[in-house]
Enzyme design. Sequence first.
Site, mmCIF file in Angstrom:
data_model
loop_
_atom_site.group_PDB
_atom_site.id
_atom_site.type_symbol
_atom_site.label_atom_id
_atom_site.label_comp_id
_atom_site.label_asym_id
_atom_site.label_seq_id
_atom_site.Cartn_x
_atom_site.Cartn_y
_atom_site.Cartn_z
ATOM 1 N N GLY A 12 38.635 54.355 48.025
ATOM 2 C CA GLY A 12 40.028 54.435 47.568
ATOM 3 C C GLY A 12 40.214 55.485 46.593
ATOM 4 O O GLY A 12 41.083 55.619 45.569
ATOM 5 N N ALA A 13 39.565 56.454 46.796
ATOM 6 C CA ALA A 13 39.781 57.885 46.017
ATOM 7 C C ALA A 13 41.133 58.762 46.135
ATOM 8 O O ALA A 13 41.014 59.682 45.166
ATOM 9 C CB ALA A 13 38.479 58.592 45.997
ATOM 10 N N SER A 14 41.910 58.571 46.769
ATOM 11 C CA SER A 14 42.946 59.466 46.932
ATOM 12 C C SER A 14 44.023 59.237 46.020
ATOM 13 O O SER A 14 44.761 60.213 45.744
ATOM 14 C CB SER A 14 43.356 59.349 48.577
ATOM 15 O OG SER A 14 44.054 57.997 48.750
ATOM 16 N N VAL A 54 37.359 51.715 55.036
ATOM 17 C CA VAL A 54 36.547 50.771 54.688
ATOM 18 C C VAL A 54 36.721 49.456 55.390
ATOM 19 O O VAL A 54 36.070 48.549 55.176
ATOM 20 C CB VAL A 54 36.642 50.676 53.192
ATOM 21 C CG1 VAL A 54 36.438 51.817 52.201
ATOM 22 C CG2 VAL A 54 38.296 50.084 52.803
ATOM 23 N N ASN A 81 36.419 50.444 44.707
ATOM 24 C CA ASN A 81 37.719 50.300 44.157
ATOM 25 C C ASN A 81 38.783 50.109 45.129
ATOM 26 O O ASN A 81 39.980 49.772 44.882
ATOM 27 C CB ASN A 81 38.128 51.800 43.397
ATOM 28 C CG ASN A 81 39.379 51.911 43.162
ATOM 29 O OD1 ASN A 81 40.091 51.377 42.343
ATOM 30 N ND2 ASN A 81 40.361 52.946 43.865
ATOM 31 N N SER A 133 40.802 42.316 40.057
ATOM 32 C CA SER A 133 42.238 42.245 39.497
ATOM 33 C C SER A 133 42.124 40.873 38.640
ATOM 34 O O SER A 133 41.403 40.038 39.042
ATOM 35 C CB SER A 133 43.255 42.144 40.578
ATOM 36 O OG SER A 133 44.355 41.778 40.233
ATOM 37 N N TYR A 146 46.210 37.615 48.620
ATOM 38 C CA TYR A 146 45.494 38.813 47.889
ATOM 39 C C TYR A 146 44.793 38.114 46.699
ATOM 40 O O TYR A 146 43.688 38.504 46.538
ATOM 41 C CB TYR A 146 46.689 39.629 47.217
ATOM 42 C CG TYR A 146 46.273 40.564 46.179
ATOM 43 C CD1 TYR A 146 45.501 41.657 46.571
ATOM 44 C CD2 TYR A 146 46.455 40.329 44.858
ATOM 45 C CE1 TYR A 146 45.232 42.594 45.780
ATOM 46 C CE2 TYR A 146 45.960 41.294 43.857
ATOM 47 C CZ TYR A 146 45.325 42.327 44.291
ATOM 48 O OH TYR A 146 44.798 43.301 43.489
ATOM 49 N N ALA A 148 43.261 35.479 46.700
ATOM 50 C CA ALA A 148 42.107 34.579 47.460
ATOM 51 C C ALA A 148 41.060 35.717 47.563
ATOM 52 O O ALA A 148 40.012 35.573 47.357
ATOM 53 C CB ALA A 148 42.670 33.983 48.749
ATOM 54 N N LYS A 150 40.700 38.431 45.983
ATOM 55 C CA LYS A 150 40.145 38.857 44.710
ATOM 56 C C LYS A 150 39.356 37.930 43.936
ATOM 57 O O LYS A 150 38.247 37.954 43.028
ATOM 58 C CB LYS A 150 41.148 39.204 43.480
ATOM 59 C CG LYS A 150 41.868 40.496 44.250
ATOM 60 C CD LYS A 150 41.049 41.811 44.327
ATOM 61 C CE LYS A 150 41.661 42.958 44.415
ATOM 62 N NZ LYS A 150 40.905 43.994 44.781
#
Length: 234
Positions: A12-14, A54, A81, A133, A146, A148, A150
């Site tokens: 998630g590097a962008s 991913v 990430n 998170s 979401y 769930a 995390k």
Amino acid sequence: MILKGKTAIVTGASKGIGLAIVEELLEKGVKVAGWSRTDPGISDNDFQFISADVQSVESIEAAYKATVAKFGNTIDFLINNAGLGIPSAFEDTKPEDWQTMFRTNVDSIFYISRLLVPQMKQNDFGHIINISSIAGLNGVKGYAAYSATKHAVTGLTHSMMMELRDFGIKVTGVYPGSTNTHFFEGRHTSTPPENMMRPEDIAKSVVELLDTHPNYLPGDIELRPLRPQGKPKK
């Protein structure tokens, strides 16, 4: 310095927290493979953009091969990430959105980490950081799916830590609260953007976790804005 000359993968590097982590690592002399679907456009001899989805095992395996071809078989740090959240009331959540969030937020950690663990064991060194998170610690109204995912990341991270610590591999869970990133664009939130945390501060905290004594294992780290609602009115 522990970091200089080491090699890292950041997913998630962008943009957002991932991009900030990449920039902070490069500043510390770390060689970075930035995995994402979009090229962040970083011009640095120590950075390599790796196109990766991913959600796909095949794409992850291809990205890993490309990373090893560029930097060699010793990857010291992995920052998982990549993540996304699709807000919805529980009963209105679409099955395809549920599956998308689990593939991105949970499955990817398993698919990627399992590729790196064998060589980390062989090197008797490694640090995996899973960016979760606050929703991984508390339920969140309107974000049941979401949350769930995390919570699943929390259990996975704890189990990974217990299994891998005896092999010289650290596993750390990072739990940011509201951060001023694309995640909240166009969404209602009780925390105004100016009161959210900055991605660069999250990144500094993550990199500081990596730059620790070999026998020092940081576990769960919560990161929260100091005044999410701003200063109280007098």
